[in-house]
Design an enzyme around this catalytic site. Structure first.
Site, PDB file in Angstrom:
ATOM      1  N   TYR A 137       0.751  -1.298  -0.058  1.00 35.59           N
ATOM      2  CA  TYR A 137      -0.025  -0.028  -0.010  1.00 35.59           C
ATOM      3  C   TYR A 137       0.893   1.209   0.010  1.00 35.59           C
ATOM      4  CZ  TYR A 137      -4.633  -1.902   0.932  1.00 35.59           C
ATOM      5  OH  TYR A 137      -5.899  -2.512   0.804  1.00 35.59           O
ATOM      6  N   LYS A 179       3.098 -15.502   2.621  1.00 34.39           N
ATOM      7  CA  LYS A 179       3.077 -16.240   1.439  1.00 34.39           C
ATOM      8  C   LYS A 179       4.685 -16.427   1.356  1.00 34.39           C
ATOM      9  CE  LYS A 179       1.787 -17.764  -2.751  1.00 34.39           C
ATOM     10  NZ  LYS A 179       0.697 -18.933  -2.803  1.00 34.39           N
ATOM     11  N   ASP A 212      -3.328 -18.266   0.583  1.00 33.33           N
ATOM     12  CA  ASP A 212      -4.246 -19.096  -0.301  1.00 33.33           C
ATOM     13  C   ASP A 212      -4.930 -20.113   0.421  1.00 33.33           C
ATOM     14  OD1 ASP A 212      -1.696 -20.309  -0.215  1.00 33.33           O
ATOM     15  OD2 ASP A 212      -2.005 -21.104  -2.547  1.00 33.33           O
ATOM     16  N   ASP A 236      -6.539  -7.071   3.986  1.00 32.85           N
ATOM     17  CA  ASP A 236      -7.731  -6.194   3.355  1.00 32.85           C
ATOM     18  C   ASP A 236      -8.673  -7.373   2.536  1.00 32.85           C
ATOM     19  OD1 ASP A 236      -9.031  -4.253   1.868  1.00 32.85           O
ATOM     20  OD2 ASP A 236      -8.006  -4.775   0.036  1.00 32.85           O
ATOM     21  N   ASP A 240     -12.666  -9.070   4.039  1.00 32.66           N
ATOM     22  CA  ASP A 240     -13.682  -8.825   3.318  1.00 32.66           C
ATOM     23  C   ASP A 240     -14.460 -10.306   3.113  1.00 32.66           C
ATOM     24  OD1 ASP A 240     -13.518  -6.183   2.713  1.00 32.66           O
ATOM     25  OD2 ASP A 240     -14.371  -6.394   0.753  1.00 32.66           O
TER      26      ASP A 240
HETATM   27  C1  IPM Z   1     -10.382  -0.927   3.605  1.00 34.27           C
HETATM   28  C2  IPM Z   1     -10.724  -0.443   2.405  1.00 34.27           C
HETATM   29  C3  IPM Z   1      -9.274   0.131   2.233  1.00 34.27           C
HETATM   30  C4  IPM Z   1      -8.144  -0.525   1.927  1.00 34.27           C
HETATM   31  C5  IPM Z   1      -9.281   1.211   0.783  1.00 34.27           C
HETATM   32  C6  IPM Z   1     -11.056   1.846   0.913  1.00 34.27           C
HETATM   33  C7  IPM Z   1      -8.424   2.012   0.572  1.00 34.27           C
HETATM   34  O1  IPM Z   1     -10.691  -1.674   1.537  1.00 34.27           O
HETATM   35  O2  IPM Z   1     -10.238  -0.585   4.708  1.00 34.27           O
HETATM   36  O3  IPM Z   1     -10.268  -2.441   3.748  1.00 34.27           O
HETATM   37  O4  IPM Z   1      -7.849  -1.036   0.947  1.00 34.27           O
HETATM   38  O5  IPM Z   1      -7.564  -0.587   3.096  1.00 34.27           O
HETATM   39 MG    MG Z   2     -10.999  -3.281   2.388  1.00 31.80          MG
END
Ligand code: IPM
Ligand code: MG
Length: 343
Positions: A137, A179, A212, A236, A240
């Site tokens: 990042y 990884k 993975d 990240d 999700d």
């Molecule tokens: C999160 C989001 C952010 C990230 C984006 C909006 C930059 O996806 O907080 O998980 O990738 O960290």
């Molecule tokens: Mg995110």
């Protein structure tokens, strides 16, 4: 003592979910709120997603509550155009928020709202500890007409401090995700995590899982996990994925913490959902649960934090379902249900 909370509603549904969270917090204490423009809204107002003035206001606060940033209006692949996400990354970096905590504990009333079968997710209670200010990042980015690159870098010190957060939060086991079969940064990650473990946390069980394989185990046996300790990009993606165990990404809160003394940043994991913005149907629960984390980790108000969490739980037990959970309740109705259940 009055606590100062900076609120950054941001874009899309951000303002719609931060306003009810402020209403909720007002019921719980004497807080002073300072609302600031952030993200795409700030690009529109001043050409940058995070102004120095807003960053300074956040630095001076006791905690920061954020809605969400981004939207099609500011979507661009032009590397020179400002992006709302830069505000978020700038805030994380500017406040030194290297530790991102994303608890994933499906609420029994929502077991059947998850796309995964109830037997799979029952009893899941895990915490993603994501490194937040390093890795790909923040590495050097390059772009020519013919090629592009993003550098992924980690220092021993960056890995040590996030490893300490991970081990410190563990109840039984840390699953360190990397990884290491391919990436040099992952090999440094693994060695450093092993050293911090043997020197400082030998009583905690440690395992190493390739990313993975971790992605697979998250859906095949989520109960297995206690703390998932991982670097920025893997965290990240995995968070999700983990969010879906709770039925909806609209349920997942997060806390981003730095060194002791500095303000933390609290925000729902979901984005700005521009497709449903302005309709009054956004699920405010992840923001309420983020407010609970703000109370607990940001202001050391454990009783108030627990009160918010039980109010959310009771509202769901009472049948509250927003659209993302397959129900019909709008934001206002969901807010009312939680406020009514606050003891
Ligand atoms: C999160 C989001 C952010 C990230 C984006 C909006 C930059 O996806 O907080 O998980 O990738 O960290
Ligand atoms: Mg995110």
């Amino acid at each position: 003592m009055t606590h100062r909370i900076v609120t950054l509603p941001g874009d899309g549904i951000g303002p719609e979910i931060v306003a009810p969270a402020v209403e909720l917090l007002k019921r719980l204490g004497d807080f002073e709120f300072d609302e600031r423009v952030f993200g795409g809204a700030s690009i529109d107002a001043s050409g940058t997603a995070l102004t120095d003035e807003v960053l300074d206001a956040c630095r001076g606060a006791d905690a920061v509550l954020l809605g969400a940033v981004g939207g099609p209006k500011w979507d661009t692949t032009d590397p020179h155009a400002p992006r709302p996400e830069q505000g978020l990354l700038g805030l994380r970096k500017g406040l030194g928020l290297y530790a991102n905590l994303r608890p994933v504990k499906p609420i029994p009333a929502l077991y059947d709202a998850s796309p995964l079968r109830r037997e799979r997710i029952e009893g899941t209670d895990l915490l993603v500890v994501r490194e937040l200010t390093g890795g790909i990042y923040f590495g050097e980015k390059q772009r020519t007409a013919e090629r592009a690159s993003d550098l992924c870098e980690y220092t021993v010190e960056e890995i040590e401090r996030i490893a300490r957060v991970g081990f410190g939060a563990a109840r039984s086991r840390v699953s360190s995700v990397d990884k290491a079969n391919v990436l040099e940064t992952s090999r440094l990650w693994r060695e450093t995590v092993m050293r911090v473990h043997s020197e400082e946390f030998p009583h905690v069980e440690l395992e190493h899982v390739l990313v993975d394989n971790a992605a697979m185990q998250l859906v095949s046996s989520p109960r297995h996990f206690d703390v998932i300790l991982t670097e920025n990009l893997f965290g990240d993606i995995l968070s999700d994925e983990a969010a879906m165990l709770t039925g909806s990404i609209g349920m997942l809160p997060s806390a981003s913490l730095g060194e002791r003394g500095g303000p933390g940043l609290f925000e729902p994991v979901h984005g700005s959902a521009p497709d449903i913005a302005g309709q009054g149907i956004a699920n405010p629960l992840a923001t309420f649960l983020s407010a609970a984390l703000l109370l607990r980790h940001g202001l050391a108000l454990e009783t108030e934090a627990a009160a918010v969490e039980s109010a959310v739980q009771r509202a769901l037990d009472g049948g509250l379902r927003t659209a993302d959970l397959g129900g019909e309740a709008g934001t206002a109705q969901a807010t009312r249900a939680v406020l009514d259940n606050l003891e």
